[in-house]
Scaffold this motif. Structure first.
Motif, PDB file in Angstrom:
ATOM      1  N   LYS A   1     -31.690  40.543   1.372  1.00 43.88           N
ATOM      2  CA  LYS A   1     -30.725  40.153   2.392  1.00 43.88           C
ATOM      3  C   LYS A   1     -31.467  39.689   3.632  1.00 43.88           C
ATOM      4  N   TYR A   2     -30.897  38.692   4.280  1.00 45.40           N
ATOM      5  CA  TYR A   2     -31.489  38.131   5.478  1.00 45.40           C
ATOM      6  C   TYR A   2     -30.615  38.458   6.688  1.00 45.40           C
ATOM      7  N   LEU A   3     -31.250  38.493   7.872  1.00 43.10           N
ATOM      8  CA  LEU A   3     -30.535  38.880   9.079  1.00 43.10           C
ATOM      9  C   LEU A   3     -29.436  37.888   9.424  1.00 43.10           C
ATOM     10  N   ASN A   4     -29.583  36.611   8.971  1.00 42.49           N
ATOM     11  CA  ASN A   4     -28.577  35.597   9.274  1.00 42.49           C
ATOM     12  C   ASN A   4     -27.403  35.619   8.306  1.00 42.49           C
ATOM     13  N   GLY A   5     -27.342  36.621   7.428  1.00 41.63           N
ATOM     14  CA  GLY A   5     -26.208  36.773   6.526  1.00 41.63           C
ATOM     15  C   GLY A   5     -26.424  36.203   5.139  1.00 41.63           C
ATOM     16  N   GLN A   6     -27.525  35.512   4.896  1.00 40.87           N
ATOM     17  CA  GLN A   6     -27.795  34.961   3.579  1.00 40.87           C
ATOM     18  C   GLN A   6     -28.337  36.047   2.648  1.00 40.87           C
ATOM     19  N   LYS A   7     -28.223  35.799   1.337  1.00 43.50           N
ATOM     20  CA  LYS A   7     -28.684  36.782   0.356  1.00 43.50           C
ATOM     21  C   LYS A   7     -29.148  36.081  -0.912  1.00 43.50           C
ATOM     22  N   THR A   8     -30.285  36.514  -1.436  1.00 43.52           N
ATOM     23  CA  THR A   8     -30.811  36.014  -2.704  1.00 43.52           C
ATOM     24  C   THR A   8     -30.785  37.144  -3.725  1.00 43.52           C
ATOM     25  N   SER A   9     -30.261  36.842  -4.933  1.00 42.93           N
ATOM     26  CA  SER A   9     -30.173  37.851  -5.991  1.00 42.93           C
ATOM     27  C   SER A   9     -30.782  37.302  -7.269  1.00 42.93           C
ATOM     28  N   LEU A  10     -31.575  38.131  -7.933  1.00 52.15           N
ATOM     29  CA  LEU A  10     -32.161  37.781  -9.221  1.00 52.15           C
ATOM     30  C   LEU A  10     -31.785  38.863 -10.229  1.00 52.15           C
ATOM     31  N   LEU A  11     -31.487  38.437 -11.458  1.00 49.31           N
ATOM     32  CA  LEU A  11     -31.136  39.377 -12.518  1.00 49.31           C
ATOM     33  C   LEU A  11     -31.811  38.934 -13.807  1.00 49.31           C
TER      34      LEU A  11
ATOM     35  N   HIS B   1     -28.103  32.400  -4.778  1.00 48.62           N
ATOM     36  CA  HIS B   1     -28.418  32.424  -3.343  1.00 48.62           C
ATOM     37  C   HIS B   1     -27.144  32.153  -2.568  1.00 48.62           C
ATOM     38  N   GLY B   2     -26.748  33.117  -1.759  1.00 48.11           N
ATOM     39  CA  GLY B   2     -25.545  32.991  -0.952  1.00 48.11           C
ATOM     40  C   GLY B   2     -25.877  32.664   0.486  1.00 48.11           C
ATOM     41  N   PHE B   3     -25.225  31.648   1.024  1.00 52.25           N
ATOM     42  CA  PHE B   3     -25.413  31.259   2.419  1.00 52.25           C
ATOM     43  C   PHE B   3     -24.385  31.983   3.288  1.00 52.25           C
ATOM     44  N   SER B   4     -24.641  32.030   4.571  1.00 52.75           N
ATOM     45  CA  SER B   4     -23.683  32.650   5.483  1.00 52.75           C
ATOM     46  C   SER B   4     -22.417  31.793   5.543  1.00 52.75           C
ATOM     47  N   ARG B   5     -21.305  32.425   5.877  1.00 55.07           N
ATOM     48  CA  ARG B   5     -20.010  31.738   5.872  1.00 55.07           C
ATOM     49  C   ARG B   5     -19.974  30.628   6.930  1.00 55.07           C
ATOM     50  N   VAL B   6     -19.315  29.536   6.559  1.00 48.64           N
ATOM     51  CA  VAL B   6     -19.227  28.372   7.433  1.00 48.64           C
ATOM     52  C   VAL B   6     -17.767  28.165   7.833  1.00 48.64           C
ATOM     53  N   THR B   7     -17.524  27.971   9.113  1.00 42.93           N
ATOM     54  CA  THR B   7     -16.165  27.738   9.593  1.00 42.93           C
ATOM     55  C   THR B   7     -15.825  26.256   9.487  1.00 42.93           C
ATOM     56  N   LEU B   8     -14.902  25.924   8.581  1.00 40.08           N
ATOM     57  CA  LEU B   8     -14.430  24.547   8.446  1.00 40.08           C
ATOM     58  C   LEU B   8     -13.190  24.322   9.289  1.00 40.08           C
ATOM     59  N   PHE B   9     -12.264  25.252   9.197  1.00 31.76           N
ATOM     60  CA  PHE B   9     -11.059  25.222  10.003  1.00 31.76           C
ATOM     61  C   PHE B   9     -10.837  26.627  10.533  1.00 31.76           C
ATOM     62  N   LYS B  10      -9.754  26.811  11.264  1.00 29.53           N
ATOM     63  CA  LYS B  10      -9.491  28.074  11.933  1.00 29.53           C
ATOM     64  C   LYS B  10      -9.518  29.255  10.979  1.00 29.53           C
ATOM     65  N   LYS B  11      -8.872  29.109   9.800  1.00 29.52           N
ATOM     66  CA  LYS B  11      -8.808  30.209   8.846  1.00 29.52           C
ATOM     67  C   LYS B  11      -9.549  29.895   7.553  1.00 29.52           C
ATOM     68  N   ILE B  12     -10.314  28.823   7.533  1.00 29.81           N
ATOM     69  CA  ILE B  12     -11.050  28.417   6.338  1.00 29.81           C
ATOM     70  C   ILE B  12     -12.533  28.635   6.596  1.00 29.81           C
ATOM     71  N   LYS B  13     -13.080  29.733   6.045  1.00 28.58           N
ATOM     72  CA  LYS B  13     -14.490  30.075   6.253  1.00 28.58           C
ATOM     73  C   LYS B  13     -15.141  30.404   4.919  1.00 28.58           C
ATOM     74  N   PRO B  14     -15.455  29.385   4.110  1.00 27.33           N
ATOM     75  CA  PRO B  14     -16.001  29.663   2.774  1.00 27.33           C
ATOM     76  C   PRO B  14     -17.447  30.150   2.820  1.00 27.33           C
ATOM     77  N   SER B  15     -17.806  30.871   1.775  1.00 29.86           N
ATOM     78  CA  SER B  15     -19.180  31.318   1.573  1.00 29.86           C
ATOM     79  C   SER B  15     -19.750  30.549   0.386  1.00 29.86           C
ATOM     80  N   LEU B  16     -20.782  29.761   0.618  1.00 30.19           N
ATOM     81  CA  LEU B  16     -21.383  28.935  -0.429  1.00 30.19           C
ATOM     82  C   LEU B  16     -22.460  29.722  -1.169  1.00 30.19           C
ATOM     83  N   VAL B  17     -22.359  29.743  -2.505  1.00 35.21           N
ATOM     84  CA  VAL B  17     -23.343  30.432  -3.345  1.00 35.21           C
ATOM     85  C   VAL B  17     -23.836  29.463  -4.408  1.00 35.21           C
ATOM     86  N   LEU B  18     -25.144  29.282  -4.509  1.00 37.22           N
ATOM     87  CA  LEU B  18     -25.751  28.477  -5.567  1.00 37.22           C
ATOM     88  C   LEU B  18     -26.120  29.406  -6.722  1.00 37.22           C
TER      89      LEU B  18
END
Length: 832
Positions: A672-682, A742-759
């Motif tokens: 986990k990163y301080l900016n909210g991102q996270k990398t996971s391996l399995l 790899h999950g990125f921190s949530r991005v605000t697109l609109f007022k109530k639309i804040k998706p979390s992008l995961v590759l």
């Protein structure tokens, strides 16, 4: 562990000093702040300005003057005036920058740091000393400084035709100020014994008390706020690791600057400022090291992160002349609000800092709660070193004594550095009263159960997983089940469930009982009986605790199950350090509920008996554990983690039909990163050899239904499943699976639309031995490998999200659209 504390929304520290002086240090020519300037009071108190040039001095003795110095600038002496608490100190630059500190080098700071790195092993107590022990008193409080808050009562009047009418009183800041003037918002104390021997460090908590709780929340006590040793190659501050400024390779990451010289414990020290070289790491670690001018040991350290939170950790040391060694004496840790546009929850929600922007994206007015801060201070004493020490149960990092929560007031008066002031005493009384009135502890117990999927009902915990589910074989599965809790017995437990499938029309049930045979190792021995169904070829690690989900989407479209009727006896234990394991002996009657015949040595089986011995073990070698009076807790979850499982058939016992073995392995890594991102391996692998029917082989977790169009195939996505692989498409007797996320921190697109992008990317290889033994299903093997990659957009709106995956490589399908899977995701946010 950090999900437990939603009930702390009303909790939050500072030392109430009799005299306080605040100010800022600036340079005269540019009027810019001077970070880490040295401030020394007439009564011997030393502090430094922060990265913004600000400083604060607290003292129980009257401060009449203080000196402000900074290398390259003329020292300034300031006289303290009555009723004046804030001072703007301006320093003028000198021409003879380094006359006070003469170090023959182009950059004097680099020479000093290099020598500090060279002499680390000689100065590190954990390297130089074979063993040591000391006691430590710690006090953690959450509070605010009442003098920082405006606290006025603003009366609002509305004009009428005649005169003015009183409309409203805005008193929230006033009330908040009145509360914290009398008490802290949260407070906890503990007395610990630290022991170091054979390169192992253990903390034994002798006494602990937490305002508002008869039994403390142990997870709060175990929070790792800062590294124990300043000499660790990776320095940890607020559960985030950074390369240490005196690590062997530190010079590639940090810039250094000589600030000043200072006398500590009668020894001359250099003040060295360090900061990360890379601008993109502007919120990374920075601070000041005070380096002894003779032995180049660290005599004091100030470590800081400034970003969405302003976090600082200070290490103080005491010099031991006989051994030419600096031993840790005091630690201070502090968190205040930084600049953040979103709400931030820390310590599992124990503390929340509101965002600077309102929901309508307007900059909000500063409120009283913005001045809230958390402060933890530790004082070490009763130090002994190089004397015989025996550390009991050294595999446990933290142990809380059984009587630690019941210490009398005389115990605390013995170990407190200073007696509790009136404000701290009122904190205990007030929060104890609130906790009792609002039944906080019972609400904590309820919250713990719910988080883990249980609803406490008297002496029985109802298993919420058993209430409702759906799959393509049973239809709607309705049931009830659970386990007895500690109110029933701490030594015995009874568990079970009963379920009914609306489509297959059959009842399923389980009944088990166990007794605890070891308190420290939490060992249980038990027996159970089960009559139920399970997905064919699914990989099940017995030691895995099934996560609580309101829904489990993947089984919805599964139609190939087998019925199993099983008797088993088992032992659960944590007796092996940093592990938990299940040892099991079982007899299982298996009946496939689909068209399948198994051919073993010319004999055809439509159902069969399997008698097996199995061990399932999870090993977390890098994690730290805390032993409490109520059980063992993994307090520092570090990766990688490893899971092993070995299953061996037992021939000629209880009618066993086959001779086989299975070896299963899994390892997980997460960063986990301080900016909210996270990398996971399995990574998972399995190998089955001998006579093993298809029901007990591997299907590598497919999650795609056989339909014509992409829309028809749209279902809910799984967690670690192949979204483009069709059910029953591949089977293996040996396989390897790898997943990257790899999950990125949530991005605000609109007022109530804040998706979390995961590759996401997944791949698997496999092989099937003796394919001629399996009759009834058409399938393929994974000899050439299977590959898929995709993107998840989670929590787009109210927990709902979308994901898309593409299948490629040797097993790619001829029609382009058949390689695409679009799925719905749902993340339930309980606000924990």
């Amino acid at each position: 562990m950090k999900q437990l504390c939603l009930f702390f929304f009303f909790l939050t520290l500072s030392l109430q000093a009799q005299f306080q002086v605040n100010g800022i240090v600036k340079e005269s020519t540019t009027n810019k702040p001077l970070p880490f300037a040295t401030i020394t009071t007439n009564n011997g108190i030393n502090t430094i300005s922060d990265v913004d040039g600000k400083f604060s001095i607290l003292s129980t003795i009257v401060i009449s003057t203080f000196d402000v110095s900074y290398i390259g600038f003329t020292k300034s002496t300031v006289t303290v005036e009555k009723n004046k608490k804030y001072y703007a100190v301006v320093l003028s630059q000198r021409t003879n920058d380094l006359n006070e500190v003469v170090v023959p080098s182009e950059n004097p700071a680099l020479s000093i740091i290099k020598k500090a790195i060279e002499n680390k092993d000689n100065n590190n107590p954990q390297k130089k000393l074979s063993r040591f022990e000391f006691k430590s008193y710690n006090k953690l409080i959450l509070t605010a400084n009442p003098d920082s808050i405006d606290g006025r009562i603003d009366s609002v009047f509305v004009k009428k035709s005649v005169g003015a009418t009183f409309s409203k009183i805005d008193s929230s800041d006033y009330k908040f100020k009145e509360i914290i003037r009398q008490q802290h918002l949260f407070q906890t104390e503990k007395v610990s014994q630290y022991q170091f021997s054979n390169a192992k460090l253990k903390e034994t908590i002798l006494g602990t008390k937490m305002a508002g709780f008869k039994q403390p929340v142990y997870e709060i006590i175990a929070f790792n706020l800062q590294s124990f040793s300043i000499y660790d190659s990776s320095y940890e501050l607020f559960e985030t690791k950074y390369n240490s400024p005196i690590a062997n390779d530190a010079l590639k990451d940090y810039n250094y600057k000589l600030l000043d010289s200072l006398i500590i414990e009668g020894r001359n020290t250099y003040m060295i400022y360090f900061k990360n070289k890379k601008k993109r790491k502007a919120s990374g670690l920075e601070g000041v090291l005070y380096i002894d001018q003779n032995n180049f040991a660290v005599a004091r350290a100030v470590m800081r992160i400034k970003g969405v939170l302003d976090i600082s950790g200070i290490h103080d040391f005491k010099y031991i002349p006989n051994d030419d060694l600096w031993l840790p004496s005091d630690n201070t840790f502090k968190i205040v609000k930084g600049k953040n546009d979103d709400d931030i929850k820390i310590l599992g929600g124990t503390v929340q800092f509101d965002g600077d922007i309102k929901k309508d994206f307007k900059r909000r007015k500063k409120e009283a709660s913005d001045y809230t801060y958390l402060l933890s201070q530790s004082n070490n004493f009763d130090v002994h070193y190089n004397t015989p020490i025996q550390i009991k149960k050294s595999s446990i990092a933290i142990e809380i004594k059984d009587d630690a929560i019941n210490k009398p007031e005389s115990f605390w008066n013995t170990y407190r550095k200073d007696s509790l002031d009136n404000r701290s005493q009122k904190t205990y009384l007030a929060l104890d009263s609130i906790s009792s009135k609002k039944r906080i502890e019972s609400r904590i117990r309820f919250g713990r159960k719910i988080i883990n999927g249980y609803l406490p009902v008297g002496k029985f915990d109802l298993d919420l997983r058993k209430l409702f589910s759906y799959n393509n074989y049973e239809g709607f599965r309705l049931g009830i089940g659970g386990v007895t809790n500690e109110q029933f017995s701490k030594k015995y437990r009874i568990e079970g469930y009963c379920a009914y499938g609306t489509k297959d029309g059959n009842f399923k049930y389980n009944l088990g009982m166990a007794t605890r045979v070891g308190k420290f190792s939490n060992s249980w021995i038990g027996i159970s009986y089960t009559d139920d169904v399970r997905e064919i070829a699914s990989t099940v690690f017995a030691i895995d605790k099934k996560a609580f989900k309101i829904y489990d989407p993947r089984p919805i479209n599964i139609s190939t199950f087998y019925n199993y009727v099983s008797w088993k006896t088992f032992i659960e234990t944590k007796i092996i350090p940093k592990t938990e394991s299940i040892w099991e002996l079982s007899r299982t009657a298996v009946e496939p509920k689909f068209n399948y015949i198994y051919n073993a040595n010319g004999k055809l089986y439509s159902n069969y008996i399997m008698t097996t011995a199995m061990v399932s073990l999870r090993w977390n070698p890098f994690s730290d554990y805390m032993q409490t009076p109520t059980g063992r807790i993994e307090v520092e979850k570090r990766f990688p983690k490893f899971t092993f499982q070995y299953t061996q058939s037992v021939p000629k016992i209880w009618g066993n039909d086959f001779d086989f073995s299975k070896i299963d392995f899994k390892t997980e890594y997460e960063k986990k990163y301080l900016n909210g991102q996270k990398t996971s391996l399995l990574f998972e692998a399995g190998y089955a050899f001998g006579d093993v029917p298809l029901t007990h082989l591997y299907n590598t977790s497919p999650n795609n239904i056989t339909k014509e169009t992409i829309i028809q195939r749209m279902t809910f996505s799984g967690k670690n499943s192949f979204e483009t692989m069709f059910f029953n498409e591949f089977f293996s007797s040996e396989y390897a699976f790898f997943q990257f996320k790899h999950g990125f921190s949530r991005v605000t697109l609109f007022k109530k639309i804040k998706p979390s992008l995961v590759l996401v990317s997944r791949m698997a290889w496999g092989n099937l031995q003796k394919p001629e033994q399996h009759i009834g299903l058409d399938y393929k093997t994974l000899n050439e490998g299977y590959f898929e990659s995709g993107i998840e957009l989670n929590q787009i709106f109210k927990g709902l999200g979308l994901s898309g995956f593409y299948r490629y490589g040797p097993n790619q399908l001829p029609k382009f659209e058949d390689n695409i899977a679009v799925k719905i995701s749902y993340v339930l946010n309980l606000g924990l």
